[in-house]
Design an enzyme around this catalytic site. Structure first.
Site, PDB file in Angstrom:
ATOM      1  N   ARG A 155      30.200  10.707  -8.140  1.00 33.50           N
ATOM      2  CA  ARG A 155      30.715  10.914  -9.491  1.00 33.50           C
ATOM      3  C   ARG A 155      30.385  12.323  -9.968  1.00 33.50           C
ATOM      4  O   ARG A 155      29.323  12.862  -9.666  1.00 33.50           O
ATOM      5  CB  ARG A 155      30.058   9.941 -10.472  1.00 33.50           C
ATOM      6  CG  ARG A 155      30.581   8.527 -10.404  1.00 33.50           C
ATOM      7  CD  ARG A 155      29.863   7.737 -11.501  1.00 33.50           C
ATOM      8  NE  ARG A 155      30.134   6.320 -11.375  1.00 33.50           N
ATOM      9  CZ  ARG A 155      29.263   5.365 -11.684  1.00 33.50           C
ATOM     10  NH1 ARG A 155      28.055   5.681 -12.120  1.00 33.50           N
ATOM     11  NH2 ARG A 155      29.578   4.112 -11.563  1.00 33.50           N
ATOM     12  N   ARG A 194      23.686   8.625  -4.867  1.00 30.60           N
ATOM     13  CA  ARG A 194      24.636   7.552  -5.143  1.00 30.60           C
ATOM     14  C   ARG A 194      26.084   7.968  -4.879  1.00 30.60           C
ATOM     15  O   ARG A 194      26.513   9.036  -5.273  1.00 30.60           O
ATOM     16  CB  ARG A 194      24.492   7.112  -6.609  1.00 30.60           C
ATOM     17  CG  ARG A 194      25.399   5.947  -6.979  1.00 30.60           C
ATOM     18  CD  ARG A 194      24.984   5.307  -8.274  1.00 30.60           C
ATOM     19  NE  ARG A 194      25.091   6.203  -9.408  1.00 30.60           N
ATOM     20  CZ  ARG A 194      24.638   5.904 -10.621  1.00 30.60           C
ATOM     21  NH1 ARG A 194      24.023   4.757 -10.832  1.00 30.60           N
ATOM     22  NH2 ARG A 194      24.773   6.759 -11.610  1.00 30.60           N
ATOM     23  N   ARG A 245      20.317  14.002 -18.663  1.00 33.13           N
ATOM     24  CA  ARG A 245      20.308  12.633 -19.180  1.00 33.13           C
ATOM     25  C   ARG A 245      18.894  12.070 -19.309  1.00 33.13           C
ATOM     26  O   ARG A 245      18.608  11.318 -20.239  1.00 33.13           O
ATOM     27  CB  ARG A 245      21.176  11.730 -18.300  1.00 33.13           C
ATOM     28  CG  ARG A 245      22.670  12.011 -18.457  1.00 33.13           C
ATOM     29  CD  ARG A 245      23.510  10.865 -17.940  1.00 33.13           C
ATOM     30  NE  ARG A 245      23.278  10.582 -16.550  1.00 33.13           N
ATOM     31  CZ  ARG A 245      23.949  11.144 -15.540  1.00 33.13           C
ATOM     32  NH1 ARG A 245      24.891  12.021 -15.778  1.00 33.13           N
ATOM     33  NH2 ARG A 245      23.675  10.813 -14.306  1.00 33.13           N
ATOM     34  N   ARG A 289      22.514   4.279 -28.359  1.00 28.41           N
ATOM     35  CA  ARG A 289      21.677   5.320 -27.776  1.00 28.41           C
ATOM     36  C   ARG A 289      20.969   6.151 -28.829  1.00 28.41           C
ATOM     37  O   ARG A 289      20.181   7.027 -28.491  1.00 28.41           O
ATOM     38  CB  ARG A 289      22.519   6.249 -26.895  1.00 28.41           C
ATOM     39  CG  ARG A 289      22.899   5.578 -25.597  1.00 28.41           C
ATOM     40  CD  ARG A 289      23.418   6.590 -24.624  1.00 28.41           C
ATOM     41  NE  ARG A 289      23.692   5.988 -23.345  1.00 28.41           N
ATOM     42  CZ  ARG A 289      24.200   6.657 -22.313  1.00 28.41           C
ATOM     43  NH1 ARG A 289      24.461   7.918 -22.434  1.00 28.41           N
ATOM     44  NH2 ARG A 289      24.427   6.049 -21.187  1.00 28.41           N
TER      45      ARG A 289
END
Ligand SMILES: [Zn+2]
Length: 219
Positions: free
Chosen positions: A162, A129, A173, A92
Site C-alpha cells: 500500500r 506488509r 502515524r 481518533r
C-alpha cells in the site's frame, strides 16, 4: 430489544486491530466498520473526494473531522448497524469522540478495546506488509511466497504494498497515535469503558479474550 452493542477497537496501525475486528464480527454477527477501508475505497474510486483523501493518507495525516463525521454518521445510521457494530479507526481525536457520543446517545459506546503492541513490532510488520488489491488478503514480505510473486494465493489478484505502508508514513502515524490517540484512550478510561489487552500472540486467543470482555459488559 437488547441495548445495542457498540464496540470500539483501538490500536496502532499494524497492531492487529483489523484482524481482531474481523474476528469479533464473525463471533458476534455485528458489522465491522473500518473507516480506513472506507477511506481507501474512496481514494481508489478516483472521485474528487477520493483524490483529496488519497493525498491526506499518502502524507500520513488525519482526514479532517468534518469529513469523517459525514462518513461515520451515514454508516452507523445504516439499518445493519442498529443492533451494534465494531468500529475500527474512529474516533481518533477528542472532537471525534464527542461527536460519536452525541450520535450514539443515550446508550453510547459499550466498550473500547485497545490492542497494545510496541512501536518497533508494528513498524516491522507494516513495512513488510503486502495486500491483495482484490480480496484484501494480507501477506508478509520475506515470509509469504505471494508477497514475492505478487499473485494472491486466495483469488489470483495482484498483491502490492500500500502507498501508505512506507517507513516514513508509518513513523508519522505512530507519532500521531502517541499525541492524539493515547489521550483519547484516557477519555474512555475515565468513563470506565476502556479494556486494554496485549496484542502480541495468537489472534484466535486474543479474539476469544476480547469476546469474553464484551460479553461481560453486555450482561
Ligand atoms: Zn486475493
Amino acid at each position: 430489544m437488547a441495548a445495542p452493542l457498540r464496540i470500539l477497537v483501538f490500536g496502532k496501525q499494524g497492531s492487529g486491530k483489523g484482524t481482531l475486528a474481523t474476528r469479533l464480527h464473525q463471533r458476534l454477527g455485528l458489522p465491522h466498520v473500518s473507516t480506513g477501508d472506507m477511506l481507501r475505497d474512496a481514494a481508489a474510486s478516483g472521485s474528487e473526494f477520493g483524490r483529496r483523501v488519497a493525498a491526506i493518507m499518502d502524507a500520513g495525516e488525519l482526514v479532517p473531522d468534518d469529513v469523517m463525521e459525514g462518513v461515520v454518521r451515514e454508516r452507523l445510521e445504516a439499518p445493519d448497524a442498529a443492533a451494534g457494530f465494531i468500529l475500527d479507526g474512529y474516533p481518533r481525536t477528542p472532537g471525534q469522540a464527542a461527536f460519536l457520543d452525541d450520535l450514539l446517545a443515550p446508550e453510547g459506546v459499550t466498550v473500547a478495546i485497545e490492542l497494545q503492541v510496541p512501536d518497533d513490532v508494528v513498524r516491522a510488520r507494516i513495512v513488510h506488509r503486502r495486500v491483495c488489491t482484490s480480496c484484501g488478503a494480507i501477506y508478509a514480505a520475506g515470509r509469504d511466497a505471494a508477497a514475492e510473486s505478487g499473485v494472491c494465493d486466495v483469488c489470483g489478484g495482484s498483491v502490492v504494498q500500500r502507498a501508505d505502508d512506507t517507513e516514513e508514513a508509518v513513523g508519522a502515524r505512530l507519532a500521531t497515535y502517541a499525541s492524539l490517540t493515547e489521550p483519547l484512550l484516557g477519555y474512555y478510561s475515565d468513563r470506565g469503558l476502556l479494556e486494554r489487552i496485549p496484542g502480541e500472540g495468537d489472534p484466535d486467543s486474543i479474539a476469544e479474550g476480547a469476546v469474553d470482555l464484551v460479553e461481560a459488559r453486555r450482561s
